[in-house]
Motif scaffolding. Structure first.
Motif, PDB file in Angstrom:
ATOM      1  N   ALA A   1       1.799  18.101 -31.040  1.00  0.00           N
ATOM      2  CA  ALA A   1       2.347  19.544 -30.970  1.00  0.00           C
ATOM      3  C   ALA A   1       3.289  19.639 -29.668  1.00  0.00           C
ATOM      4  O   ALA A   1       4.664  19.994 -29.749  1.00  0.00           O
ATOM      5  N   LEU A   2       3.014  18.946 -28.649  1.00  0.00           N
ATOM      6  CA  LEU A   2       3.742  18.790 -27.422  1.00  0.00           C
ATOM      7  C   LEU A   2       5.023  17.985 -27.922  1.00  0.00           C
ATOM      8  O   LEU A   2       6.128  18.281 -27.205  1.00  0.00           O
ATOM      9  N   LEU A   3       4.673  16.983 -28.492  1.00  0.00           N
ATOM     10  CA  LEU A   3       5.910  15.935 -28.844  1.00  0.00           C
ATOM     11  C   LEU A   3       6.924  16.699 -29.694  1.00  0.00           C
ATOM     12  O   LEU A   3       8.138  16.596 -29.562  1.00  0.00           O
ATOM     13  N   THR A   4       6.538  17.627 -30.690  1.00  0.00           N
ATOM     14  CA  THR A   4       7.178  18.300 -31.331  1.00  0.00           C
ATOM     15  C   THR A   4       8.052  19.445 -30.596  1.00  0.00           C
ATOM     16  O   THR A   4       9.398  19.471 -30.777  1.00  0.00           O
ATOM     17  N   ILE A   5       7.380  20.118 -29.746  1.00  0.00           N
ATOM     18  CA  ILE A   5       8.222  20.969 -28.666  1.00  0.00           C
ATOM     19  C   ILE A   5       9.165  20.230 -28.003  1.00  0.00           C
ATOM     20  O   ILE A   5      10.240  20.611 -27.747  1.00  0.00           O
ATOM     21  N   SER A   6       8.704  19.205 -27.313  1.00  0.00           N
ATOM     22  CA  SER A   6       9.534  18.348 -26.380  1.00  0.00           C
ATOM     23  C   SER A   6      10.878  17.977 -27.109  1.00  0.00           C
ATOM     24  O   SER A   6      11.986  18.021 -26.648  1.00  0.00           O
ATOM     25  N   LEU A   7      10.815  17.298 -28.392  1.00  0.00           N
ATOM     26  CA  LEU A   7      11.758  16.992 -29.197  1.00  0.00           C
ATOM     27  C   LEU A   7      12.703  17.992 -29.594  1.00  0.00           C
ATOM     28  O   LEU A   7      14.045  17.920 -29.607  1.00  0.00           O
ATOM     29  N   SER A   8      12.208  19.045 -29.842  1.00  0.00           N
ATOM     30  CA  SER A   8      12.948  20.276 -30.307  1.00  0.00           C
ATOM     31  C   SER A   8      13.785  20.672 -29.214  1.00  0.00           C
ATOM     32  O   SER A   8      15.000  21.209 -29.431  1.00  0.00           O
ATOM     33  N   LEU A   9      13.102  20.816 -27.867  1.00  0.00           N
ATOM     34  CA  LEU A   9      14.130  21.299 -26.729  1.00  0.00           C
ATOM     35  C   LEU A   9      15.069  20.194 -26.397  1.00  0.00           C
ATOM     36  O   LEU A   9      16.398  20.645 -26.203  1.00  0.00           O
ATOM     37  N   GLN A  10      14.796  18.853 -26.594  1.00  0.00           N
ATOM     38  CA  GLN A  10      15.660  17.936 -26.137  1.00  0.00           C
ATOM     39  C   GLN A  10      16.976  17.950 -27.183  1.00  0.00           C
ATOM     40  O   GLN A  10      18.029  17.970 -26.991  1.00  0.00           O
ATOM     41  N   ALA A  11      16.494  18.374 -28.513  1.00  0.00           N
ATOM     42  CA  ALA A  11      17.678  18.529 -29.455  1.00  0.00           C
ATOM     43  C   ALA A  11      18.833  19.560 -29.047  1.00  0.00           C
ATOM     44  O   ALA A  11      19.889  19.627 -29.273  1.00  0.00           O
TER      45      ALA A  11
END
Length: 170
Positions: free
Chosen positions: A55-65
């Motif tokens: 879940a954190l990886l999903t959030i982090s990647l989304s923020l990075q995008a």
């Protein structure tokens, strides 16, 4: 996908910020990225004590995008500063969480496979972005953001079947 998106942003984000944000933000973008990156791994891994890593990886990647796309979608100091902070606060955390997830899954050679995939992405990124640079950095950054967002979608799928019951590894 993260390797490609990361290297496109790492290569062109600061140059795009220098074009779109006059003053200290454009010229000091790497300093802002670095300051945001400094506590990022510790913060993401601290959050991982309370929220699943996928879940954190999903959030982090989304923020990075979002951070990668911002300079392509909007000029000025506020979007430039937000882009630098979002990119800096996520890129090292993404690597840290990905390696922790690979370790947690106990897949043989997971770390080697993840590192190889990331490295191949860093080789492919400039090759994919180069043809898009004839009118500036916007198209290349949007490609990088789209690939990182695709990585976020893949991480979201991991949330569905992630084996939380395995021994927790740090």
């Amino acid at each position: 996908m993260e390797g490609v998106g990361y290297i496109i942003a790492g290569t062109f984000l600061v140059a795009a910020l220098q074009q779109g944000a006059p003053g200290w933000i454009g010229s000091g973008a790497w300093i802002v990225v670095g300051l945001a990156a400094l506590p990022s791994c510790a913060l993401w891994m601290r959050l991982a004590r309370h929220v699943s890593r996928p879940a954190l990886l999903t959030i982090s990647l989304s923020l990075q995008a979002v951070g990668i796309a911002l300079p392509a979608l909007s000029g000025g100091n506020v979007p430039a500063l937000a882009a630098a902070v979002l990119f800096g606060a996520t890129f090292m955390g993404v690597s840290t969480m990905s390696l922790a997830i690979g370790t947690h899954l106990r897949i043989p050679r997971a770390i080697a496979l993840l590192t190889t995939g990331y490295s191949l992405g860093q080789i492919l990124g400039p090759l994919l972005a180069a043809p898009l640079l004839h009118n500036g950095y916007h198209s290349a950054l949007l490609l990088g953001a789209a690939l990182v967002l695709a990585a976020a979608c893949a991480a979201a799928v991991c949330c569905i079947r992630f084996p939380h019951h395995l021994t927790h590894t740090a």
